[in-house]
Scaffold this active site. Sequence first.
Site, PDB file in Angstrom:
ATOM      1  N   HIS A  15       4.204   7.070  -3.301  1.00  0.00           N
ATOM      2  CA  HIS A  15       4.335   7.885  -4.507  1.00  0.00           C
ATOM      3  C   HIS A  15       5.707   8.538  -4.566  1.00  0.00           C
ATOM      4  O   HIS A  15       6.491   8.490  -3.623  1.00  0.00           O
ATOM      5  CB  HIS A  15       3.214   8.935  -4.609  1.00  0.00           C
ATOM      6  N   CYS A  34      10.078  14.406  -1.205  1.00  0.00           N
ATOM      7  CA  CYS A  34       8.974  13.778  -1.943  1.00  0.00           C
ATOM      8  C   CYS A  34       9.405  13.322  -3.329  1.00  0.00           C
ATOM      9  O   CYS A  34       8.662  12.613  -3.998  1.00  0.00           O
ATOM     10  CB  CYS A  34       7.783  14.729  -2.033  1.00  0.00           C
ATOM     11  N   HIS A  40       8.025   6.902  -1.281  1.00  0.00           N
ATOM     12  CA  HIS A  40       7.712   6.988   0.155  1.00  0.00           C
ATOM     13  C   HIS A  40       6.207   6.897   0.280  1.00  0.00           C
ATOM     14  O   HIS A  40       5.475   7.078  -0.697  1.00  0.00           O
ATOM     15  CB  HIS A  40       8.238   8.308   0.752  1.00  0.00           C
ATOM     16  N   HIS A  42       2.276   7.440   2.271  1.00  0.00           N
ATOM     17  CA  HIS A  42       1.399   8.307   3.068  1.00  0.00           C
ATOM     18  C   HIS A  42       0.187   7.514   3.527  1.00  0.00           C
ATOM     19  O   HIS A  42      -0.258   6.588   2.832  1.00  0.00           O
ATOM     20  CB  HIS A  42       0.893   9.493   2.244  1.00  0.00           C
ATOM     21  N   ASP A  80      -5.335   1.491  -2.554  1.00  0.00           N
ATOM     22  CA  ASP A  80      -4.787   1.077  -1.261  1.00  0.00           C
ATOM     23  C   ASP A  80      -3.625   0.094  -1.432  1.00  0.00           C
ATOM     24  O   ASP A  80      -3.739  -0.880  -2.173  1.00  0.00           O
ATOM     25  CB  ASP A  80      -5.882   0.446  -0.400  1.00  0.00           C
ATOM     26  N   HIS A  81      -2.528   0.398  -0.733  1.00  0.00           N
ATOM     27  CA  HIS A  81      -1.302  -0.418  -0.786  1.00  0.00           C
ATOM     28  C   HIS A  81      -0.725  -0.492  -2.201  1.00  0.00           C
ATOM     29  O   HIS A  81      -0.133  -1.502  -2.579  1.00  0.00           O
ATOM     30  CB  HIS A  81      -1.525  -1.817  -0.185  1.00  0.00           C
ATOM     31  N   GLU A 125      -3.146  14.405   3.074  1.00  0.00           N
ATOM     32  CA  GLU A 125      -1.930  13.644   2.790  1.00  0.00           C
ATOM     33  C   GLU A 125      -1.150  13.430   4.085  1.00  0.00           C
ATOM     34  O   GLU A 125      -0.472  12.418   4.262  1.00  0.00           O
ATOM     35  CB  GLU A 125      -1.069  14.381   1.758  1.00  0.00           C
TER      36      GLU A 125
HETATM   37 NI    NI Z   1       4.701  12.533  -0.471  1.00  0.00          NI
END
Ligand code: NI
Length: 138
Positions: A15, A34, A40, A42, A80-81, A125
């Site tokens: 995200h 962020c 990036h 998580h 996911d992914h 997160e």
């Molecule tokens: Ni983040």
Amino acid sequence: MKVTVSRKAHFNAAHRLYNSEWTDARNANIFGKCSNPHYHGHNYELIVSVKGEIHPETGFVMDMKVLKDLIKSEVEEPFDHKNLNEEVTEFKTLNPTAENISVVIWNKLRAKIEKDLELNITLYETPRNFVSYNGDMS
Ligand code: NI
């Protein structure tokens, strides 16, 4: 008597935290790393808790197989992914913070779980940063 049952799940996603109303400088100031325009990732950990009466015939609050399958279809498969900003409809115009992701997950699951059961979502997160949502609108 009410009992809470919980199921853990996991998804990886990318995200970027960004407010399109703001300048890049302000985004960088508020969201720091962020807000990296290159995104990036998580490793999100999810705990879904359902609270209700124990059904006299099954002894269950909720069939955990049903809950597992719901989390798979409503959360794991769509998230996911994925790049949440780019690939998940709900975040096209909604900043994908852990808070907003929790509300989106809660709304999706709420629509599929019996109304007499209470629902609570906890989303990690990072191992140290996590948020909870139970539908509280106040
Ligand atoms: Ni983040």
